[in-house]
Design an enzyme around this catalytic site. Structure first.
Site, PDB file in Angstrom:
ATOM      1  CE  LYS A  13      32.602  13.586  85.739  1.00  0.00           C
ATOM      2  NZ  LYS A  13      31.381  13.698  84.922  1.00  0.00           N
ATOM      3  CG  HIS A  99      31.575   7.514  84.766  1.00  0.00           C
ATOM      4  ND1 HIS A  99      30.891   8.498  83.722  1.00  0.00           N
ATOM      5  CD2 HIS A  99      31.273   8.242  85.986  1.00  0.00           C
ATOM      6  CE1 HIS A  99      30.693   9.445  84.106  1.00  0.00           C
ATOM      7  NE2 HIS A  99      30.723   9.575  85.535  1.00  0.00           N
ATOM      8  CD  GLU A 168      27.266   8.993  88.194  1.00  0.00           C
ATOM      9  OE1 GLU A 168      27.667   9.876  88.676  1.00  0.00           O
ATOM     10  OE2 GLU A 168      28.079   8.590  87.308  1.00  0.00           O
ATOM     11  N   GLY A 174      26.529  16.606  84.688  1.00  0.00           N
ATOM     12  CA  GLY A 174      27.187  17.697  84.253  1.00  0.00           C
ATOM     13  C   GLY A 174      26.167  18.877  83.791  1.00  0.00           C
ATOM     14  CB  SER A 211      23.981  18.170  88.421  1.00  0.00           C
ATOM     15  OG  SER A 211      24.409  17.920  87.051  1.00  0.00           O
ATOM     16  N   GLY A 233      32.082  17.485  88.901  1.00  0.00           N
ATOM     17  CA  GLY A 233      32.492  18.949  88.845  1.00  0.00           C
ATOM     18  C   GLY A 233      32.775  19.710  90.119  1.00  0.00           C
TER      19      GLY A 233
HETATM   20  P1  PGA Z   1      28.565  15.857  87.855  1.00  0.00           P
HETATM   21  O1  PGA Z   1      29.645  14.399  87.398  1.00  0.00           O
HETATM   22  O2  PGA Z   1      28.809  15.821  89.326  1.00  0.00           O
HETATM   23  O3  PGA Z   1      29.973  16.805  87.162  1.00  0.00           O
HETATM   24  O4  PGA Z   1      27.347  15.718  87.291  1.00  0.00           O
HETATM   25  C1  PGA Z   1      29.202  13.295  87.993  1.00  0.00           C
HETATM   26  C2  PGA Z   1      29.843  12.070  87.685  1.00  0.00           C
HETATM   27  O5  PGA Z   1      29.906  12.186  86.279  1.00  0.00           O
HETATM   28  O6  PGA Z   1      30.180  11.067  88.264  1.00  0.00           O
END
Ligand code: PGA
Length: 250
Positions: A13, A99, A168, A174, A211, A233
């Site tokens: 990101k 995304h 997703e 997140g 996550s 993350g």
């Molecule tokens: P995350 O993000 O692992 O921080 O939840 C995943 C993503 O947005 O691809």
């Protein structure tokens, strides 16, 4: 666990600077040692780090991807944008498209479809993100949303296209909240079958994102329909990323 190739896509990101490059040394070492395993590790840093990442990982078995691209395949008067041709020229082989963080900013299915086509024209593999919001889930609209995102996003895409679908659920990104195992399995299987029947893309890889971390990876790995993970993350930490991959093969 199946014997299929498994993807581990690190989505950085809007994080990272030139100093962060050093932090991936342990992952490079780990990837070298895991060469024989059916793993595809891919880093998707911000545009500003694509070239330094390329220089750093070009002699390794780690792939490189961008987090988005413009729908124009070549060059054009689009201030602030980066095209798939430019991404390809930098040595990247992957691009994330659709995304939810971009969909929330107003990116629509038609733009996503055009971006996918431009990326495929430039011989990039596409990581195509789909998923429902929490209110859509509560209204039991998940499958309807997935169908619509697939049909519109992949409209006119031909077989042999290099597409990985990332499921997703927006409410899982997140937040630390995972879908229930049976729901996740059902949705992943639904996506694969729906694409096979309606888009005629066979053997498509379907990965999960939202996550993913070393503490929940064992639960996720018990769902054999998943072909890998899109990791946000947790992917900034080499230790966590290695842990996730390692636990996926023990
Ligand atoms: P995350 O993000 O692992 O921080 O939840 C995943 C993503 O947005 O691809």
């Amino acid at each position: 666990m199946t014997n299929k190739l498994r993807y581990f896509i690190a989505n950085w990101k809007m994080y990272g600077d030139i100093k962060s490059l050093k932090s991936i040394d342990p992952v490079i070492k780990f990837a070298k040692l895991s060469k024989k395993k059916k793993i595809k590790l891919v880093y998707c840093p911000p545009y500003t780090l694509l070239h330094p990442f390329f220089e750093k990982i070009k002699k390794t078995n780690i792939g490189l991807g961008a987090q988005d691209c413009h729908y124009e395949q070549n060059y054009g008067a689009y201030t602030g944008a980066v095209s798939s041709k430019m991404i390809k020229n930098l040595g990247a082989k992957f691009v994330i498209i659709g995304h939810s963080e971009n969909r929330q900013k107003g990116e629509n299915d038609l733009q996503i479809n055009k971006k996918i086509k431009s990326a495929l024209q430039n011989k990039l593999s596409v990581i195509f993100c789909i998923g429902e919001t929490i209110s859509q889930k509560r209204k039991k609209l998940t499958k309807k949303i997935l169908k619509s995102q697939i049909l519109k996003g992949l409209n006119g895409i031909k077989n042999k296209s290099k597409i990985i679908v990332a499921y997703e659920p927006v409410w899982s990104i997140g937040t630390g909240i995972l879908p229930k195992g049976f729901e996740l399995n059902e949705n992943i299987n639904f996506i694969r079958l729906f694409i096979k029947k309606n888009i005629k893309l066979k053997n498509i890889a379907v990965i999960y994102g939202g996550s993913v971390n070393p503490n929940n990876i064992n639960i996720l790995n018990s769902i054999s329909s998943i072909d890998g993970f899109l990791i946000g993350g947790a992917s900034h930490s080499s230790k966590k990323l290695i842990d996730i991959v390692r636990k996926s093969f023990n």
